[in-house]
Design a protein around this motif. Structure first.
Motif, PDB file in Angstrom:
ATOM      1  N   ASN A  21      15.006  -4.025  -4.100  1.00  0.00           N
ATOM      2  CA  ASN A  21      14.289  -2.814  -4.511  1.00  0.00           C
ATOM      3  C   ASN A  21      14.608  -2.383  -5.939  1.00  0.00           C
ATOM      4  OD1 ASN A  21      12.888  -2.528  -2.093  1.00  0.00           O
ATOM      5  ND2 ASN A  21      14.537  -1.363  -1.134  1.00  0.00           N
ATOM      6  N   THR A  29       8.575 -13.262  -3.511  1.00  0.00           N
ATOM      7  CA  THR A  29       8.402 -13.386  -4.962  1.00  0.00           C
ATOM      8  C   THR A  29       9.640 -12.918  -5.712  1.00  0.00           C
ATOM      9  OG1 THR A  29       6.016 -13.062  -4.750  1.00  0.00           O
ATOM     10  CG2 THR A  29       6.981 -12.675  -6.922  1.00  0.00           C
ATOM     11  N   LEU A  30      10.162 -11.756  -5.353  1.00  0.00           N
ATOM     12  CA  LEU A  30      11.294 -11.186  -6.083  1.00  0.00           C
ATOM     13  C   LEU A  30      12.566 -12.008  -5.899  1.00  0.00           C
ATOM     14  CD1 LEU A  30      10.696  -7.367  -5.486  1.00  0.00           C
ATOM     15  CD2 LEU A  30      10.271  -8.682  -7.566  1.00  0.00           C
ATOM     16  N   ARG A  83       6.106  -9.663  -1.403  1.00  0.00           N
ATOM     17  CA  ARG A  83       6.951  -9.004  -2.415  1.00  0.00           C
ATOM     18  C   ARG A  83       8.378  -9.541  -2.358  1.00  0.00           C
ATOM     19  NH1 ARG A  83      10.292  -4.357  -3.366  1.00  0.00           N
ATOM     20  NH2 ARG A  83      10.576  -4.092  -1.122  1.00  0.00           N
ATOM     21  N   ASN A 134       1.926  -8.264   2.953  1.00  0.00           N
ATOM     22  CA  ASN A 134       2.172  -7.885   1.558  1.00  0.00           C
ATOM     23  C   ASN A 134       3.649  -7.637   1.279  1.00  0.00           C
ATOM     24  OD1 ASN A 134       2.198  -5.539   3.072  1.00  0.00           O
ATOM     25  ND2 ASN A 134       1.141  -4.301   1.545  1.00  0.00           N
ATOM     26  N   GLU A 135       4.374  -7.099   2.243  1.00  0.00           N
ATOM     27  CA  GLU A 135       5.806  -6.864   2.028  1.00  0.00           C
ATOM     28  C   GLU A 135       6.572  -8.180   1.996  1.00  0.00           C
ATOM     29  OE1 GLU A 135       9.114  -4.510   1.184  1.00  0.00           O
ATOM     30  OE2 GLU A 135       6.970  -4.068   1.171  1.00  0.00           O
ATOM     31  N   TRP A 149       8.651  -6.769 -10.345  1.00  0.00           N
ATOM     32  CA  TRP A 149       7.496  -6.603  -9.463  1.00  0.00           C
ATOM     33  C   TRP A 149       6.293  -6.057 -10.224  1.00  0.00           C
ATOM     34  CZ3 TRP A 149       5.449  -8.837  -5.770  1.00  0.00           C
ATOM     35  CH2 TRP A 149       4.451  -8.256  -4.973  1.00  0.00           C
ATOM     36  N   MET A 201       2.669  -7.760 -10.300  1.00  0.00           N
ATOM     37  CA  MET A 201       1.423  -7.053 -10.009  1.00  0.00           C
ATOM     38  C   MET A 201       0.397  -7.284 -11.124  1.00  0.00           C
ATOM     39  SD  MET A 201       1.712  -5.065  -7.143  1.00  0.00           S
ATOM     40  CE  MET A 201       1.205  -3.351  -7.246  1.00  0.00           C
ATOM     41  N   SER A 211       1.416 -17.194  -2.306  1.00  0.00           N
ATOM     42  CA  SER A 211       2.719 -16.906  -2.913  1.00  0.00           C
ATOM     43  C   SER A 211       3.097 -17.957  -3.948  1.00  0.00           C
ATOM     44  CB  SER A 211       3.806 -16.817  -1.835  1.00  0.00           C
ATOM     45  OG  SER A 211       3.564 -15.737  -0.976  1.00  0.00           O
TER      46      SER A 211
END
Length: 453
Positions: A312, A411-412, A408, A404-405, A318, A322, A268
């Motif tokens: 979201n 990071t966000l 995400r 993985n979640e 995101w 990626m 991360s």
């Protein structure tokens, strides 16, 4: 140490392998072994690959190999006979075959632990993966969206996984994990002056600290002085309390804690580093990310925490992350172990050999991603258009990364507060990086950071 002494020690270390290889020569198969050379025992092609990774030419090193031998070839890496596979079909085979088990280099197994999820197969793997997934599923992670803003990635992992606040123990773990990482992909020669030897000593210190925390948490749980879902360790300690599954041993908890801290911190932090690096050089995508996150921030009251819905909404942020993962994946590749003799593409992969896959063989393939050298987050506007097993930053199939979640969200949330509260510019002359083994900016990526308002 004089060169002659080192060479003598090295020869003595390799001698048993030379004898073993002669004694364990396999009977001939109907199908041939893949093309290529195993090289010298123990070392093989390890130094060549490590040199290429350190000079950031690992992708070219693998491409030359594929051009010479094709998409399947044999070599020797980190003390084990290895088969290198390339392409989407190879990735599908690697991530879905029951005849392959996760396999780390001897150096990684020694440092991360032999009872981590990476080393397990069958029911053991399902049992431990299930425990980790209970903790890392989105419904649980929602509770940690706001706490994620309170520190950088190692602080977050220490709080989330260990329930460990700042202090001497955390500082010691930071140092030990940095030293452990440097030896994960190293020739497994355990001598005081080798990178592997130093990493092993750091691993022992870290494991001792984590074992102490596990025992302390177990006592608190027994005395009902802490919650079973307080952190990862209490969650793992509680596994099997309902009588429907077998409790994890202390060794399993320690090894999987080490694994999660490796995965949750180093990968991360690498992704965040290279997002910041890229945005400093890409004003177009910086403006898109900034606008997206400022719109979210403007809708919040002062000091109001982010919600799950807010996270979201960070769609372009995101997609950019990626694309960073596609072009500079934190994990260069990984290994599997053949549980039996396997026939693949007309060749035999002998039982016990390790199989290497590498993300760049698909993620930088111009037949899959048009103009792969170009940075283009729009590639991920419709992920269903990307061929299966081509984008493998989180693995694939049943072996997809259980965190993985979490990656995400981490990071966000971090990028939201970085772009809405700070401006920055790079202050280093060298914008390159090396893999040691994760991508690391050559000069450490110093930046001039300026708070907004």
């Amino acid at each position: 140490m004089p060169v002659i002494v080192f060479l003598t020690l090295f020869f003595l270390a390799c001698l048993p392998l030379l004898v073993l290889r002669k004694k364990t020569r396999r009977p001939p198969h109907e199908k041939p072994l893949p093309p290529g050379s195993l090289g010298f025992p123990l070392v093989g092609q390890s130094f060549g690959l490590l040199r290429a990774m350190r000079s950031n030419t690992g992708e070219q090193w693998l491409r030359r190999r594929s051009n010479k031998y094709g998409p399947i070839s044999k070599l020797s890496l980190f003390g084990r006979n290895t088969v290198f596979l390339a392409g989407p079909g190879a990735h599908k085979f690697v991530f879905t075959s029951d005849a392959l088990a996760l396999q780390q280099p001897k150096s990684a197994t020694a440092i991360i632990g032999s009872r981590s999820l990476l080393e397990m197969i069958g029911e053991e793997h399902r049992r431990v993966r299930g425990a980790l997934m209970q903790f890392l599923k989105p419904e649980v992670l929602r509770r940690y969206v706001h706490p994620l803003t309170k520190g950088l990635t190692f602080d977050l992992i220490c709080s989330l996984v260990l329930g460990l606040e700042r202090g001497k123990i955390r500082e010691a773990l930071v140092q030990d994990f940095a030293e452990m990482l440097s030896g994960v992909w190293a020739v497994p020669i355990d001598l005081p002056f080798t990178k592997f030897g130093k990493s092993l000593r750091a691993r022992r210190r870290a494991a001792q600290l984590i074992s102490g925390i596990v025992r302390q948490k177990k006592t608190l749980l027994e005395q009902r002085k802490c919650s079973p879902d307080q952190d990862l360790i209490t969650c793992l300690l509680g596994l099997g309390g309902d009588g429907n599954s077998e409790p994890l041993t202390e060794e399993e908890i320690v090894d999987n804690t080490v694994l999660i801290m490796f995965a949750g911190h180093d990968t991360s932090s690498t992704l965040l580093t290279f997002i910041i690096r890229h945005l400093a050089n890409d004003p177009t995508n910086y403006d898109l990310v900034l606008r997206e996150n400022e719109d979210i921030a403007k809708a919040k009251a002062p000091s109001e925490a982010l919600t799950w819905d807010d996270v979201n909404k960070m769609k372009h942020t995101w997609r950019l992350a990626m694309e960073v993962l596609r072009t500079i994946p934190p994990v260069f590749g990984n290994f599997r172990r053949a549980l039996k003799d396997i026939e693949y593409e007309g060749y035999i992969i002998p039982k016990g050999w390790q199989v290497l896959w590498a993300s760049s063989t698909t993620q930088m393939d111009e037949n899959i991603f048009k103009s792969p050298e170009n940075f283009d987050p729009s590639r991920f506007e419709n992920p269903s258009c990307i061929p299966p097993y081509s984008f493998v930053a989180f693995g694939g199939g049943t072996r997809i990364c259980p965190g993985n979640e979490f990656a995400r969200i981490e990071t966000l949330v971090m990028m939201h507060y970085v772009v809405t509260r700070f401006k920055w510019r790079l202050s280093c002359k060298d914008n390159g990086f090396a893999r040691i083994p994760l991508p690391t900016p050559t000069d450490g990526l110093p930046i001039d950071l300026e708070p907004k308002n």
